[in-house]
Design a protein around this motif. Sequence first.
Motif, mmCIF file in Angstrom:
data_model
loop_
_atom_site.group_PDB
_atom_site.id
_atom_site.type_symbol
_atom_site.label_atom_id
_atom_site.label_comp_id
_atom_site.label_asym_id
_atom_site.label_seq_id
_atom_site.Cartn_x
_atom_site.Cartn_y
_atom_site.Cartn_z
ATOM 1 N N ALA A 73 -6.959 -1.795 3.154
ATOM 2 C CA ALA A 73 -6.434 -0.431 3.047
ATOM 3 C C ALA A 73 -6.775 0.181 1.697
ATOM 4 O O ALA A 73 -7.080 1.378 1.600
ATOM 5 N N PHE A 120 0.852 -1.190 0.000
ATOM 6 C CA PHE A 120 0.000 0.000 0.000
ATOM 7 C C PHE A 120 0.888 1.241 0.000
ATOM 8 O O PHE A 120 1.937 1.256 0.653
ATOM 9 N N GLN A 123 -1.369 2.489 7.033
ATOM 10 C CA GLN A 123 -2.063 1.444 6.288
ATOM 11 C C GLN A 123 -3.166 0.814 7.135
ATOM 12 O O GLN A 123 -4.276 0.578 6.649
#
Length: 292
Positions: free
Chosen positions: A153, A144, A200
């Motif tokens: 996320a 991410f 995240q």
Amino acid sequence: MIDYLIGVDGGGTNTRVRLAGRDGAELATGRSGASGLVHGIDKAWRAVEEAAAMAFAAIGIDTIPRHACAIGLGMAGVHNKEWAAAFRSANPGYAALALDTDGFSTLMGAHGGRPGAIVAIGTGSVGEALREDGTRVEVGGWGFPSGDEAGGAWMGLRAIAHVQQVLDGRAEGGALARDVIAACGGGRDAIQVWLGKASQTDYASLARFVVEHGALDPVAGAILEQAGREVATMARALDPRETLPLSLCGGLGDTLRLYLPAETLARCSPPHGDSALGALRMIELHLKDTPA
């Protein structure tokens, strides 16, 4: 002498441990917070040790006997070789250690070490396959915010982007926007502060609103439908001939079954075991392959 085996599923939100005897018979489990390596090596080891200590406490042992333990770890963030090397170097004293991605440990748990494919969807996402010829294939797992498609996320990032448009008057808001705005502080200024601090894990915490409102909120439904398509794309890349057994794993695996294309859903079967069980299998094989 090794008396205990520890299997660790270390993710971006939770850490789960399975404790077994040297014979592989499970004794106890433990759980703690995030141990993905993106959060820092020291924090990752603290979370692993907290979960392991909980498991040992369940069998009446107050202190982890590291010198008598072999530990297998499937950890988010191991793709970063620098992080992985630092994590290995920080081993607090376990007698033997096997480290791989949480995707590989999930694959080992889902199919018992036999050929198969998995797409694991939790805080992040990754696909892994072990083909009949022994070839190991991985897709996704880039992390991410640039990757981890369909993960929690990733969903949260899209939810908060929608909220920004709603607050600007660029989009009409519904139940999803209402709940995300409340969770992030209640207004524009508070959300700016939230964005400045969000990790995240924080973004992944918003995925619950996407799932909760998926059936009725059109924006939430669209996010989930896109997630289903992303999972199908990963599955095809892992196994273009569609001959391997396929399992959806992770905290969002069952949820996303509802949003898969029909042809992908038809290929899915439940995993035989989880990532922590796969990590136990990893350390068992490591000990078998390591001379005494």
